[in-house]
Motif scaffolding. Sequence first.
Motif, PDB file in Angstrom:
ATOM      1  N   CYS A  96       0.827  -1.207   0.000  1.00 25.98           N
ATOM      2  CA  CYS A  96       0.000   0.000   0.000  1.00 25.98           C
ATOM      3  C   CYS A  96       0.866   1.263   0.000  1.00 25.98           C
ATOM      4  CB  CYS A  96      -0.903  -0.016   1.234  1.00 25.98           C
ATOM      5  SG  CYS A  96      -1.953   1.437   1.376  1.00 25.98           S
ATOM      6  N   HIS A  98       0.126   4.073   1.324  1.00 25.72           N
ATOM      7  CA  HIS A  98      -0.014   4.887   2.529  1.00 25.72           C
ATOM      8  C   HIS A  98       1.141   4.609   3.490  1.00 25.72           C
ATOM      9  CE1 HIS A  98      -2.297   5.574   6.572  1.00 25.72           C
ATOM     10  NE2 HIS A  98      -1.635   6.674   6.232  1.00 25.72           N
ATOM     11  N   ARG A  99       1.143   3.447   4.140  1.00 28.41           N
ATOM     12  CA  ARG A  99       2.205   3.163   5.102  1.00 28.41           C
ATOM     13  C   ARG A  99       2.769   1.754   4.943  1.00 28.41           C
ATOM     14  NH1 ARG A  99      -0.552   4.852  10.505  1.00 28.41           N
ATOM     15  NH2 ARG A  99       0.956   3.352  11.325  1.00 28.41           N
ATOM     16  N   CYS A 116      -7.175  -1.507   1.173  1.00 26.46           N
ATOM     17  CA  CYS A 116      -6.134  -1.883   2.133  1.00 26.46           C
ATOM     18  C   CYS A 116      -6.771  -2.234   3.479  1.00 26.46           C
ATOM     19  CB  CYS A 116      -5.140  -0.738   2.297  1.00 26.46           C
ATOM     20  SG  CYS A 116      -3.808  -1.144   3.444  1.00 26.46           S
ATOM     21  N   HIS A 119      -6.114   0.995   6.602  1.00 33.14           N
ATOM     22  CA  HIS A 119      -6.913   2.225   6.711  1.00 33.14           C
ATOM     23  C   HIS A 119      -7.843   2.416   5.520  1.00 33.14           C
ATOM     24  CE1 HIS A 119      -2.841   2.819   8.506  1.00 33.14           C
ATOM     25  NE2 HIS A 119      -3.543   3.192   9.565  1.00 33.14           N
TER      26      HIS A 119
HETATM   27  S1  FES Z   1      -1.318   1.279   5.072  1.00 34.92           S
HETATM   28 FE1  FES Z   1      -2.793   0.954   3.548  1.00 34.92          FE
HETATM   29  S2  FES Z   1      -4.367   2.312   4.034  1.00 34.92           S
HETATM   30 FE2  FES Z   1      -2.889   2.663   5.558  1.00 34.92          FE
END
Ligand code: FES
Length: 425
Positions: A96, A98-99, A116, A119
Amino acid sequence: MEMQHAMAQPFDLGSGTLIPDADIMETGKVDLSVYTSQERFEAEREIFGKVWLNVAETAEIPNAGDWVVREVKVRSASIILVRGKDMQIRAFHNICSHRGMKLVWDSKGRGGKFSCPYHAWMFDSAGDLVNIPDEGCFSHVSKADSGLTPVRCDTWEGMIFINLDSTGTQSLRDFLGPLADRLSNVPFGSYPYTARVGSMIDANWKLAIEAQCEAYHVRALHARTVSKMLSSRDNPFVHPLHVEFLGAHRMNSVPRNPEYEMSPEKLVQAFSFMNAQQMVIADTGAQEKPEETFAGHPDVNPTGSNLWGNDQFILYPHFIFHVSLGGWWLHRFWPIAADKCYWEAVYHFERPQSLRNQFAVQYSLALNRDTLMEDNLALVQQQEVMESGAKKIVQFGEQEVMCKHLAAVSEAAANDVEAAQIAAE
Ligand code: FES
Ligand SMILES: [Fe+2]
């Protein structure tokens, strides 16, 4: 049976022209440490990050939005293969934006949307980031720049390959080299009924490949299973009927015993098969439409031998497929550590027409499982004593020519990687 001699050719894995190791080709002797040393394994880890790798078949994701996930553990990579709305197959790293969570945890699915688990950022089949929950908190993040990381992906004859080197320029076709011309429009799709098996083996991945690349061991190791199906009066030691080196790849025609008959005492086997050695489970009439079967294809059984059992194609680095009269099957051998690999096999049959045919498929799988267990149990023993250091080399005979050529290509590829590393230091 006379052994036929083929000429080794140069090949290109994307870093320039290489030549199969001449010493191995000439002597058949290979340094045993290629199966045990960490240095060699690290070179192979590099190679798996640079060359085209077979990972799946297009038939696994027939519809727009269908996807599968494949793990390439030697590169710590998880890859999503997804068919887009435009019917193109694309590959993305399964991580992902994001993180860094692993985006997809299942192994297959449909719908072409990936949410994901952490989040709930949402990606589509083109890899685009299409939704961020509470998006106002991410005004500093460019959605357009936060798509999934693409992986190079291409197909050949219904087989999906990926290349983890994002800066590489070699096309799949160039990687396949002469193999790409050797087989074309082969009716893989005529055998839609599949079964897959796999297991972790405590042995080097190259030992596992080699056990599938020579039939010399059939009379000894498989004396209780398939020996009599393969070893014949005219070809007792199961020499290959035909051998071709195809750049970094190779093929051979594997014989069968034409006089093998189902024993009347083996009622279950006799009930199951039309023809055990060639995977014919059903008299579906397909044999009368040769254009729809391997048997009638001009690229298959090149010598037209009546001893023919199957054609085996062995692709560098880790992929094997066999085509036979009634079906085809493939193996992939994934390095995990110097002394561990993951082996997977997929069998493709004609669609069973009856309960009896379905039983034959299951019987065939059980027979294959028993045979492969004989291989896999032996490999663990082989790896264990190889670690002792008591022997410095292994030595291949002429009928083990597929193993020898694979070892010669592997040696050249590993030397090339090591030379590039030294040059970079
Ligand atoms: S790591 Fe995928 S939405 Fe936060
Ligand atoms: Fe075997």
